[in-house]
Design an enzyme around this catalytic site. Structure first.
Site, PDB file in Angstrom:
ATOM      1  N   SER A 130       0.867  -1.182   0.000  1.00  0.00           N
ATOM      2  CA  SER A 130       0.000   0.000   0.000  1.00  0.00           C
ATOM      3  C   SER A 130       0.894   1.218   0.000  1.00  0.00           C
ATOM      4  O   SER A 130       2.063   1.152   0.402  1.00  0.00           O
ATOM      5  CB  SER A 130      -0.875   0.012   1.262  1.00  0.00           C
ATOM      6  OG  SER A 130      -1.518   1.264   1.406  1.00  0.00           O
ATOM      7  N   TYR A 143      -2.007  -0.730  10.524  1.00  0.00           N
ATOM      8  CA  TYR A 143      -2.010  -1.021   9.079  1.00  0.00           C
ATOM      9  C   TYR A 143      -0.758  -0.429   8.428  1.00  0.00           C
ATOM     10  O   TYR A 143      -0.063  -1.095   7.658  1.00  0.00           O
ATOM     11  CB  TYR A 143      -3.285  -0.449   8.451  1.00  0.00           C
ATOM     12  CG  TYR A 143      -3.449  -0.706   6.967  1.00  0.00           C
ATOM     13  CD1 TYR A 143      -3.853  -1.951   6.495  1.00  0.00           C
ATOM     14  CD2 TYR A 143      -3.223   0.298   6.029  1.00  0.00           C
ATOM     15  CE1 TYR A 143      -4.026  -2.188   5.122  1.00  0.00           C
ATOM     16  CE2 TYR A 143      -3.388   0.075   4.661  1.00  0.00           C
ATOM     17  CZ  TYR A 143      -3.796  -1.169   4.216  1.00  0.00           C
ATOM     18  OH  TYR A 143      -3.967  -1.395   2.863  1.00  0.00           O
TER      19      TYR A 143
HETATM   20  P1  NAD Z   1     -10.737  -6.647  -0.112  1.00  0.00           P
HETATM   21  O1  NAD Z   1     -11.173  -6.525   1.289  1.00  0.00           O
HETATM   22  O2  NAD Z   1     -11.745  -6.748  -1.198  1.00  0.00           O
HETATM   23  O3  NAD Z   1      -9.742  -7.874  -0.307  1.00  0.00           O
HETATM   24  C1  NAD Z   1      -8.928  -8.411   0.685  1.00  0.00           C
HETATM   25  C2  NAD Z   1      -9.075  -9.917   0.587  1.00  0.00           C
HETATM   26  O4  NAD Z   1      -8.170 -10.555   1.496  1.00  0.00           O
HETATM   27  C3  NAD Z   1     -10.487 -10.361   0.963  1.00  0.00           C
HETATM   28  O5  NAD Z   1     -10.953 -11.272  -0.019  1.00  0.00           O
HETATM   29  C4  NAD Z   1     -10.298 -11.024   2.307  1.00  0.00           C
HETATM   30  O6  NAD Z   1     -11.247 -12.026   2.573  1.00  0.00           O
HETATM   31  C5  NAD Z   1      -8.883 -11.587   2.147  1.00  0.00           C
HETATM   32  N1  NAD Z   1      -8.284 -11.889   3.429  1.00  0.00           N
HETATM   33  C6  NAD Z   1      -8.197 -11.094   4.523  1.00  0.00           C
HETATM   34  N2  NAD Z   1      -7.619 -11.756   5.531  1.00  0.00           N
HETATM   35  C7  NAD Z   1      -7.330 -12.998   5.065  1.00  0.00           C
HETATM   36  C8  NAD Z   1      -6.733 -14.145   5.638  1.00  0.00           C
HETATM   37  N3  NAD Z   1      -6.337 -14.178   6.912  1.00  0.00           N
HETATM   38  N4  NAD Z   1      -6.561 -15.257   4.861  1.00  0.00           N
HETATM   39  C9  NAD Z   1      -6.987 -15.251   3.581  1.00  0.00           C
HETATM   40  N5  NAD Z   1      -7.561 -14.197   2.984  1.00  0.00           N
HETATM   41  C10 NAD Z   1      -7.744 -13.085   3.723  1.00  0.00           C
HETATM   42  O7  NAD Z   1      -9.801  -5.391  -0.381  1.00  0.00           O
HETATM   43  P2  NAD Z   1      -8.789  -5.063  -1.577  1.00  0.00           P
HETATM   44  O8  NAD Z   1      -8.830  -3.607  -1.730  1.00  0.00           O
HETATM   45  O9  NAD Z   1      -9.005  -5.924  -2.762  1.00  0.00           O
HETATM   46  O10 NAD Z   1      -7.394  -5.428  -0.869  1.00  0.00           O
HETATM   47  C11 NAD Z   1      -6.405  -6.277  -1.434  1.00  0.00           C
HETATM   48  C12 NAD Z   1      -5.039  -5.845  -0.937  1.00  0.00           C
HETATM   49  O11 NAD Z   1      -4.761  -4.525  -1.408  1.00  0.00           O
HETATM   50  C13 NAD Z   1      -4.921  -5.778   0.592  1.00  0.00           C
HETATM   51  O12 NAD Z   1      -3.662  -6.284   0.993  1.00  0.00           O
HETATM   52  C14 NAD Z   1      -5.016  -4.285   0.873  1.00  0.00           C
HETATM   53  O13 NAD Z   1      -4.378  -3.930   2.077  1.00  0.00           O
HETATM   54  C15 NAD Z   1      -4.314  -3.727  -0.351  1.00  0.00           C
HETATM   55  N6  NAD Z   1      -4.647  -2.328  -0.624  1.00  0.00           N
HETATM   56  C16 NAD Z   1      -5.948  -1.933  -0.752  1.00  0.00           C
HETATM   57  C17 NAD Z   1      -6.216  -0.592  -0.981  1.00  0.00           C
HETATM   58  C18 NAD Z   1      -7.630  -0.072  -1.113  1.00  0.00           C
HETATM   59  O14 NAD Z   1      -7.820   1.141  -1.090  1.00  0.00           O
HETATM   60  N7  NAD Z   1      -8.637  -0.894  -1.276  1.00  0.00           N
HETATM   61  C19 NAD Z   1      -5.161   0.321  -1.100  1.00  0.00           C
HETATM   62  C20 NAD Z   1      -3.867  -0.130  -0.985  1.00  0.00           C
HETATM   63  C21 NAD Z   1      -3.612  -1.447  -0.755  1.00  0.00           C
END
Ligand code: NAD
Length: 245
Positions: A130, A143
């Site tokens: 991130s 985070y």
């Molecule tokens: P999201 O919540 O849709 O996806 C996260 C996924 O990880 C979910 O499917 C969740 O069930 C899974 N997950 C969480 N804990 C888990 C575990 N213990 N075991 C297996 N699976 C698990 O959100 P997203 O935006 O698609 O996030 C994906 C990645 O991108 C994350 O690492 C998040 O931190 C990162 N990210 C997101 C953003 C944003 O703004 N959405 C920005 C920067 C980085």
């Protein structure tokens, strides 16, 4: 981009960025395995993309070991699973701290370690970190700490594998148009009484481009990292955040 003959494993593949990565890597010809805790969400993505769904909790060592046994050898491993919770720092509980480090940092550690162990010759390890892995933000200290940890882990592993045909990099997006951001908008609304557009604007204004990143932008960078032309890119934390850092 032709990834025919390569197997790509994507954690957190049941939603958001992970679901789009599954789409993009399948379209590029890779055999895709998506992993996560919720089989129903994984199976919905599997039906659309042709990916294979495997249940796994990335915070659980045995579960991650089993995941790679079930998946078979994977040349491409994307540690995408993660979670974000917010709280003022002085009111952050130890449980919240452990939950953020577990899902984001320990999850990436276990996914990378088990992924590297079974990696055939050529390989790519990619973390979805991130922009919070590169600079600080208020109300999300655990985070931010966890994502900085993911960037540190990436840099360290890169030094160890540099002599091999493997690279490891972290993609560092700003706010992305996914369920995670929808939950952040809902939290802001609940805490402040702002309406949906105002709450969303509070997030998008952190980007000089004043917009959310689309999951496809992340997929496209991840695909490029898997090209031969990107073989010199190793140990990097690549911001994808409209100039935010
Ligand atoms: P999201 O919540 O849709 O996806 C996260 C996924 O990880 C979910 O499917 C969740 O069930 C899974 N997950 C969480 N804990 C888990 C575990 N213990 N075991 C297996 N699976 C698990 O959100 P997203 O935006 O698609 O996030 C994906 C990645 O991108 C994350 O690492 C998040 O931190 C990162 N990210 C997101 C953003 C944003 O703004 N959405 C920005 C920067 C980085």
């Amino acid at each position: 981009m032709n990834l025919a003959g390569k197997r790509a494993l994507i954690t957190g593949g049941g939603s958001g960025i992970g679901a789009d990565l599954a789409r993009g890597f399948a379209e590029a010809g890779a055999e895709v395995v998506i992993a996560g805790r919720r089989m129903d969400a994984l199976e919905a993505v599997a039906r659309k993309t042709g990916a294979r769904a495997v249940q796994a909790d990335v915070t659980d060592e045995q579960s991650v070991t089993r995941l790679f046994l079930e998946a078979g050898p994977c040349e491409i491993v994307i540690a995408n699973a993660g979670a974000a919770e917010s709280a003022p720092f002085a009111r952050t509980s130890l449980a919240q701290w452990h939950a953020m480090l577990g899902a984001n940092l320990t999850g990436t550690f276990l996914t990378f370690r088990e992924g590297l162990k079974q990696m055939p010759g050529w390989g790519r390890l990619i973390a979805i970190a991130s922009i919070a892995g590169l600079r600080g933000y208020p109300y999300v200290a655990p985070y931010v700490a966890a994502k900085h940890g993911v960037v540190g882990l990436t840099r360290a592993v890169a030094q160890e594998i540099a002599k091999r045909e493997i690279t490891v990099n972290a993609i560092c997006p700003g706010y992305v148009a996914t369920e995670m951001t929808e939950r952040s908008v809902a939290n802001i609304r609940a805490r402040t009484g702002l309406d949906e557009a105002e709450a969303l604007a509070a997030l998008t204004k952190t980007s000089p481009q004043n917009r959310l990143i689309a999951p496809a932008e992340i997929t496209s960078l991840a695909l490029w990292l898997c090209s031969q032309e990107a073989r010199g890119m190793n140990g990097q934390a690549l911001p994808l955040a409209g100039g935010e850092a």
